[in-house]
Motif scaffolding. Structure first.
Motif, PDB file in Angstrom:
ATOM      1  N   GLU A 192      -6.856   1.591   3.978  1.00  0.00           N
ATOM      2  CA  GLU A 192      -7.534   2.807   4.379  1.00  0.00           C
ATOM      3  C   GLU A 192      -7.967   3.760   3.272  1.00  0.00           C
ATOM      4  O   GLU A 192      -8.937   4.486   3.445  1.00  0.00           O
ATOM      5  N   CYS A 193      -7.279   3.750   2.129  1.00  0.00           N
ATOM      6  CA  CYS A 193      -7.551   4.818   1.152  1.00  0.00           C
ATOM      7  C   CYS A 193      -8.793   4.568   0.305  1.00  0.00           C
ATOM      8  O   CYS A 193      -9.356   5.490  -0.259  1.00  0.00           O
ATOM      9  N   CYS A 201       0.245   3.840  -1.396  1.00  0.00           N
ATOM     10  CA  CYS A 201      -0.648   5.003  -1.361  1.00  0.00           C
ATOM     11  C   CYS A 201      -0.636   5.688  -0.002  1.00  0.00           C
ATOM     12  O   CYS A 201      -0.898   6.881   0.098  1.00  0.00           O
ATOM     13  N   HIS A 202      -0.361   4.937   1.076  1.00  0.00           N
ATOM     14  CA  HIS A 202      -0.265   5.593   2.377  1.00  0.00           C
ATOM     15  C   HIS A 202       1.003   5.134   3.102  1.00  0.00           C
ATOM     16  O   HIS A 202       1.068   5.149   4.318  1.00  0.00           O
ATOM     17  N   THR A 228       0.823  -1.215   0.000  1.00  0.00           N
ATOM     18  CA  THR A 228       0.000   0.000   0.000  1.00  0.00           C
ATOM     19  C   THR A 228       0.856   1.264   0.000  1.00  0.00           C
ATOM     20  O   THR A 228       0.874   2.022   0.972  1.00  0.00           O
ATOM     21  N   CYS A 230      -7.341   0.450  -2.244  1.00  0.00           N
ATOM     22  CA  CYS A 230      -6.515   0.187  -1.062  1.00  0.00           C
ATOM     23  C   CYS A 230      -7.433  -0.348   0.013  1.00  0.00           C
ATOM     24  O   CYS A 230      -8.336   0.350   0.473  1.00  0.00           O
TER      25      CYS A 230
HETATM   26 ZN   LIG Z   1      -3.731   3.180   1.060  1.00  0.00          ZN
END
Ligand SMILES: [Zn+2]
Length: 359
Positions: free
Chosen positions: A62-63, A40-41, A38, A59
């Motif tokens: 969380e995203c 993305c975060h 992930t 995701c």
């Molecule tokens: Zn994420």
């Protein structure tokens, strides 16, 4: 170049190149999808899915759902308004010409159109889009086999039958169907029994049969509400746990008197809050996993803050909120309050902490 134009230009190879640029590790790939960590975060779990069909990412930590620009924005820490920086970053990495943002009025207007759309789909629409129920006959391909592991963990066969738990022999997964309040099948999750899979993909993964994913927006339901709604409304209280398994354990403990539902995560979505308030409960008991080793640790403080920000503050204006907090070391690290049996759960409930009501 607008964001839309840029996205249309990108090939599958380009997307792969960009993910590699962001340091992604490819844990799984087939004709339909990739799974990477992930990025993305800046997470480490392989829970970022790319679906080739729709060219979209999801995701599962969380995203939520996003496109490649969203992934880059998350990775670079850009705010929504700074999406053009993400576009520029992509252009530079892929050597795409003529993409310097901000020249020409026409382009600017179309990009602002885009961000309005982007925001809406990113935030609200996905969450409130009605879920289309699946055909229940899909469940016929699984076997009614009940794992000894779960029986040992306090889940009776009766409970597993009641919740339509199945087993997939070829994937070696426990199959957990998700039904909504109207008993419609809205998703299927698989719980792996293979240790390597658990290490790689986490305990729960969206389930895939053929080309079709039986995933759904978990935040758009409260798992177990179809069975426990009557008790919740009679007792006027509800207990929120993280995972399906805790709902099964409490079902075995309390049967018809069970007032537990699972968030399937550790955040309360607006949708879930709406469901809870609609039920007319007076008290919400928060019974999340013990995500800390000791009470005086930084980890513990962080976890308490998370629960306050993501759940308590969303409810305390409307109902009494109490929290099960393991002050006496009854649970092990990462245990759910339901993991150590009925007696322990009842003790935790006796010692529940009132965290606030504003009325
Ligand atoms: Zn994420």
């Amino acid at each position: 170049m607008t964001a839309q134009e840029l996205k249309e230009k990108l090939s599958e190879d380009d997307i792969r190149k960009l993910l590699a640029e962001m340091g992604a590790t490819f844990y799984y790939e087939d004709d339909d999808m990739w799974i990477t960590d992930t990025i993305c975060h800046h997470g480490t779990k392989p829970k970022l899915y790319y679906y080739k069909d729709s060219e979209s990412f999801h995701c599962y930590t969380e995203c939520g759902q996003m496109d490649i620009i969203g992934v880059v924005m998350g990775y670079k820490g850009y705010e929504q308004e700074e999406f053009q920086k993400a576009i520029n970053w992509i252009c530079i990495k892929l050597n795409i010409d003529n993409c310097e943002y901000g020249f020409g009025k026409q382009e600017q207007i179309s990009d602002w159109e885009f961000i309005r759309k982007y925001r809406r789909t990113a935030k609200k629409e996905i969450e409130t889009k009605p879920l289309i129920p699946y055909d229940k006959s899909i469940l016929r391909i699984f076997q009614k086999l009940y794992t000894q592991d779960w029986i040992k963990e306090g889940i009776s066969i009766e409970t597993m039958e009641k919740y339509n738990i199945m087993y997939s022999t070829w994937q070696q997964k426990i199959i957990i169907p998700h039904f909504d309040i109207n008993n419609q099948l809205i998703g299927v999750r698989g719980r792996s029994l293979v240790d390597e899979d658990i290490d790689l993909f986490g305990k729960y993964t969206p389930f895939k049969v053929g080309r079709r994913f039986y995933n759904h927006s978990l935040g758009q339901n409260l798992f177990g509400l179809n069975h426990n709604m009557k008790t919740i409304q009679t007792k006027r209280k509800i207990m929120l746990v993280e995972a399906e398994k805790s709902v099964f354990q409490t079902d075995t403990m309390f049967g018809e008197d069970n007032f537990t539902v699972a968030l399937c995560g550790s955040n309360l979505t607006d949708y879930q809050r709406g469901l809870i308030l609609m039920l007319g409960v007076r008290e919400v008991i928060i019974a999340l996993d013990k995500q800390y080793q000791t009470l005086d640790s930084e980890e513990c403080k962080k976890w308490a803050k998370h629960i306050k920000d993501k759940i308590i503050d969303k409810l305390s204006a409307y109902v009494v909120v109490t929290v099960l907090w393991d002050s006496n070391d009854l649970l092990d690290y990462k245990d759910s309050p339901t993991d150590k049996g009925k007696e322990t759960l009842l003790r935790l409930m006796d010692q529940k902490i009132y965290v606030g009501t504003n009325n």
